[in-house]
Design an enzyme around this catalytic site. Structure first.
Site, PDB file in Angstrom:
ATOM      1  CB  SER A 215      -1.017  -0.077   1.338  1.00  0.00           C
ATOM      2  OG  SER A 215      -0.052   0.281   2.401  1.00  0.00           O
ATOM      3  CD  GLU A 236       3.807  -2.525  -7.763  1.00  0.00           C
ATOM      4  OE1 GLU A 236       2.899  -2.004  -7.660  1.00  0.00           O
ATOM      5  OE2 GLU A 236       3.600  -3.805  -7.519  1.00  0.00           O
ATOM      6  CB  CYS A 270      -0.739  -3.300  -7.625  1.00  0.00           C
ATOM      7  SG  CYS A 270       0.292  -4.340  -8.377  1.00  0.00           S
TER       8      CYS A 270
END
Length: 465
Positions: A215, A236, A270
């Site tokens: 996150s 990332e 993601c």
């Protein structure tokens, strides 16, 4: 105490059955530090192994992954709930990353010679720096670890992994596979530690780089900890990727790709399609086709090869997603499909579609990490691009148009993200860079870029006097 916690450790739980798979004990600080020391010792030998010889081991890892493909796939599905056919796809992808790295790694790491301005000779080398510490999430238990580990091992570094607790079995099996394939013992090390211990790993002098996938909130903490210790990071982070349906899009093909983009890996990705920004002139047609596609997704036992989605990975993640849906509805969103918490065993959540999505709602502003789609109406193509970029995130996105050249130009000149798919949905490609901008992080993996994120780019010069 949380459901997964036990005294001095934790347990893994099958999200489809909610049954305990295995219990683990955290390492002591002494055990953790000893593991880091052993990894460092292994690195000191590995750094002097030629790139060509390292590549042979990397290639063998890919072959060993395919040999144990069924076993690893079953474990992934048991630990985090992805449907079994997608677990098989993940192993194949990771074997392909190993093959690509083995074939191209030596040339990527080869010295570069340059002429100096006033004569003389310049040589640039890409030298390993030490241990790279990876803190990785659960959603792609194999890929998340392979993505950073393989290139860093190829570069000559040591690698430490702190994997998400609920996929600990996958982490430990990967270490086993690495060493079966010929990787020196302890060069790839798995740490079973808590968050406070993880901070100590970052601060350890033998650790030279930190990579984190998770996150944005977590990324800020890791970035701060690493910055305090002057360690380079690659982050990332999350995103709420927008897929734009322009007025000249092929609606049927767009809807099919978007359904896949929102539901693949149970929607827990993601770089998944999350916001669907649709030009007004094709809004009704697209929404009808998209909702039908979402409704047709089969949800059930992830071990059944005919299922399209399995359960969510953890109970707390499902609750968070459902709370985001309810808060969006409280602020004006409309549930067109799904949106109800199911009864019974298993952490399932239905394919859900929200309309009337606007700023101020989690469905617009935040990342919904699960099978919930936000459909947003745009006035025209220009407005669609504005809405797509109206986000604090910038990982990926998509553009659908029959004019492919136009779509590529819009992606290059107007889309403020690290990755854009044209008339398609996809995941990683070993020869294309992976990463984002804004609150989605920084740094790149894959595409020849990831292999040089954690190396010493060394300048050697002989000057003309």
């Amino acid at each position: 105490m949380k459901e997964r916690e036990i005294k001095g450790g934790f347990r893994t739980i099958n999200p489809a059955t909610e049954e305990v798979i295995k219990e683990y004990t955290y390492m002591t600080d002494a055990e953790m530090n000893s593991a880091i020391d052993r990894c460092d010792m292994a690195f000191k030998d590995w750094r002097h192994v030629s790139a060509k010889e390292r590549a042979k081991v990397i290639g063998a890892i890919g072959e060993k992954l395919m040999e144990r493909r069924e076993e690893y796939s079953n474990l992934m599905t048991s630990e985090m709930g992805k449907v079994i056919k997608q677990s098989f796809q993940e192993v194949k992808l990771c074997a392909g990353i190993c093959k690509h790295t083995a074939e191209n790694g030596p040339s990527m790491l080869a010295n570069e010679e340059r002429e100096l301005q006033n004569g003389g000779k310049g040589v640039i080398s890409f030298s390993p720096i030490g241990i790279v510490y990876g803190i990785q999430p659960w959603n792609y238990p194999l890929y998340q670890a392979i993505r950073y580990a393989i290139v860093n091992l190829m570069a000559g570094n040591g690698v430490i992994l702190k994997h998400a607790e609920n996929v600990t079995g996958c982490a430990l099996m990967l270490k086993e596979i690495f060493e079966e394939a010929g990787l020196p013992k302890d060069l790839f090390t798995v740490l079973l530690i808590d968050h406070s211990q993880s901070d100590e790993v970052i601060a350890n002098d033998k650790v030279r780089g930190v990579t984190f996938t998770g996150s944005s909130a977590g990324g800020k903490i890791i970035g701060q900890r690493a910055g305090e210790a002057l360690k380079k990071t690659v982050l990332e982070l999350g995103s709420n990727d927008a897929y734009i349906i322009l007025d000249d899009a092929d609606i049927e093909k767009s809807a099919q790709a978007c359904v896949k983009g929102r539901t693949y890996n149970n929607g827990e990705t993601c770089i998944a399609a999350k916001r669907f920004v649709v030009v007004e002139s094709v809004y009704d047609e697209f929404t009808k086709a998209f909702v039908k596609g979402m409704k047709d997704i089969k949800v059930g036992d992830p071990m059944d090869k005919d299922m399209g989605m399995g359960p969510m990975a953890r109970k707390d993640l499902r609750k968070t997603l459902h709370d985001q849906v309810n808060k969006s509805v409280e602020n004006g969103a409309k549930i067109t499909l799904g949106g109800k918490m199911p009864d019974g065993k298993g952490l399932y959540y239905p394919a859900t579609v929200l309309e009337n999505v606007k700023p101020g709602q989690p469905a617009y502003d935040d990342e919904l990490f699960g099978p919930v789609a936000s459909i947003i109406k745009a006035k025209d193509n220009e407005d669609a691009l504005r809405i797509a970029n109206d986000s604090r995130f910038g990982l990926g996105g998509g553009i659908f148009s029959k004019d492919e050249d136009k779509a590529f130009k819009l992606a290059q000149n107007h889309f403020d993200t690290g990755m854009i798919f044209i008339n398609s949905f996809g995941l990683a490609q070993p020869n294309m860079p992976f990463g984002g901008v804004k609150d989605s992080g920084y740094g790149r993996e894959h595409g020849g870029f990831g292999i040089k994120e954690f190396v010493n780019i060394k300048s050697m010069m002989r000057l003309e006097q």
